[in-house]
Design a protein around this motif. Structure first.
Motif, PDB file in Angstrom:
ATOM      1  N   THR A  30     -16.704  -6.710 -36.888  1.00 32.96           N
ATOM      2  CA  THR A  30     -17.371  -7.599 -35.927  1.00 32.96           C
ATOM      3  C   THR A  30     -16.449  -7.945 -34.770  1.00 32.96           C
ATOM      4  O   THR A  30     -16.882  -7.979 -33.613  1.00 32.96           O
ATOM      5  N   ALA A  31     -15.173  -8.199 -35.072  1.00 30.67           N
ATOM      6  CA  ALA A  31     -14.217  -8.522 -34.009  1.00 30.67           C
ATOM      7  C   ALA A  31     -14.092  -7.359 -33.032  1.00 30.67           C
ATOM      8  O   ALA A  31     -14.054  -7.560 -31.813  1.00 30.67           O
ATOM      9  N   VAL A  32     -14.053  -6.140 -33.553  1.00 26.37           N
ATOM     10  CA  VAL A  32     -13.962  -4.962 -32.680  1.00 26.37           C
ATOM     11  C   VAL A  32     -15.240  -4.842 -31.847  1.00 26.37           C
ATOM     12  O   VAL A  32     -15.183  -4.561 -30.647  1.00 26.37           O
ATOM     13  N   ALA A  33     -16.395  -5.056 -32.478  1.00 24.75           N
ATOM     14  CA  ALA A  33     -17.662  -4.938 -31.758  1.00 24.75           C
ATOM     15  C   ALA A  33     -17.836  -6.030 -30.703  1.00 24.75           C
ATOM     16  O   ALA A  33     -18.590  -5.848 -29.747  1.00 24.75           O
ATOM     17  N   CYS A  34     -17.156  -7.167 -30.864  1.00 29.60           N
ATOM     18  CA  CYS A  34     -17.267  -8.283 -29.910  1.00 29.60           C
ATOM     19  C   CYS A  34     -16.380  -8.102 -28.680  1.00 29.60           C
ATOM     20  O   CYS A  34     -16.515  -8.877 -27.724  1.00 29.60           O
ATOM     21  N   LEU A  35     -15.495  -7.132 -28.694  1.00 30.86           N
ATOM     22  CA  LEU A  35     -14.536  -6.996 -27.596  1.00 30.86           C
ATOM     23  C   LEU A  35     -15.188  -6.851 -26.220  1.00 30.86           C
ATOM     24  O   LEU A  35     -14.673  -7.411 -25.246  1.00 30.86           O
ATOM     25  N   PRO A  36     -16.310  -6.136 -26.071  1.00 32.50           N
ATOM     26  CA  PRO A  36     -16.941  -6.118 -24.738  1.00 32.50           C
ATOM     27  C   PRO A  36     -17.568  -7.454 -24.323  1.00 32.50           C
ATOM     28  O   PRO A  36     -18.099  -7.554 -23.221  1.00 32.50           O
TER      29      PRO A  36
END
Length: 199
Positions: A30-36
């Motif tokens: 989730t943290a990676v997916a939230c980067l944008p």
């Protein structure tokens, strides 16, 4: 989540430790997916959906998370992310103006903080709603009703956010793991409210 199996012979960790590991892997994804940034609502909503499925015997893995997220990134999800990002920037600008020493700044800052906290609770509770997978306006309406009807759950959401922020502030790398426990807390509050309102 409700029906935990017992430890199998030869299994090193029990089911609770497995759930903990799954929550951390989903949190990292989730943290990676939230980067944008504009993908944050869809990413958190997908994490809640995956963790909700774990209570029904479905695997809570990063692979399943990305499969759910891949089906999610539609125009409506990106629009929800853009609205959330604009709201966060407006809130930060308002607090910066209040800190500049304008007349009535303390009252304005208090009012802005209260409005921001309410918007945060409704937005996060909307991410935990099953409707958020297909209908953001419907999820927001239900989340607003839940936030008013379940003040204890709303306080738990704020406590979960405060804990996540504190963990990330104390040790920055923990910030990449906090979305998983936050999604678990949001899902639990939503499931708890559903059980309470049915009984």
């Amino acid at each position: 989540m409700s029906e935990m199996r017992t430890r199998e012979p030869g299994e090193i960790f029990g089911p609770r430790m497995t759930l903990f590991a799954d929550v951390l892997s989903v949190g990292l994804a989730t943290a990676v997916a939230c980067l944008p940034l504009v993908t944050a609502p869809a990413a958190l909503s997908s994490a809640c959906a995956v963790l909700r499925g774990a209570g029904k015997g479905q695997p809570a893995t990063a692979g399943r998370y990305f499969a759910v997220l891949r089906r999610r990134l539609r125009a409506g999800d990106l629009a929800a992310g853009a609205v959330a990002l604009a709201g966060a920037l407006l809130f930060a600008a308002d607090l910066a103006l209040a800190g500049a020493g304008l007349p009535g700044a303390p009252l304005f800052a208090t009012l802005a903080a209260a409005i921001g906290a309410c918007a945060l609770v409704v937005g996060l509770r909307a991410c935990a709603r099953p409707e958020s997978l297909t209908d953001w306006p419907g999820a927001l309406r239900e989340a607003a009703r839940n936030a008013v009807g379940d003040p204890g759950g709303s306080a738990l959401v704020l406590l979960a956010v405060a804990t996540a922020v504190l963990c990330a502030w104390m040790l920055l790398p923990l910030g990449f793991l906090t979305p998983g426990p936050l999604a678990l807390a949001l899902t639990t509050v939503d499931v708890r409210w559903g059980v309470t309102s049915e009984s």
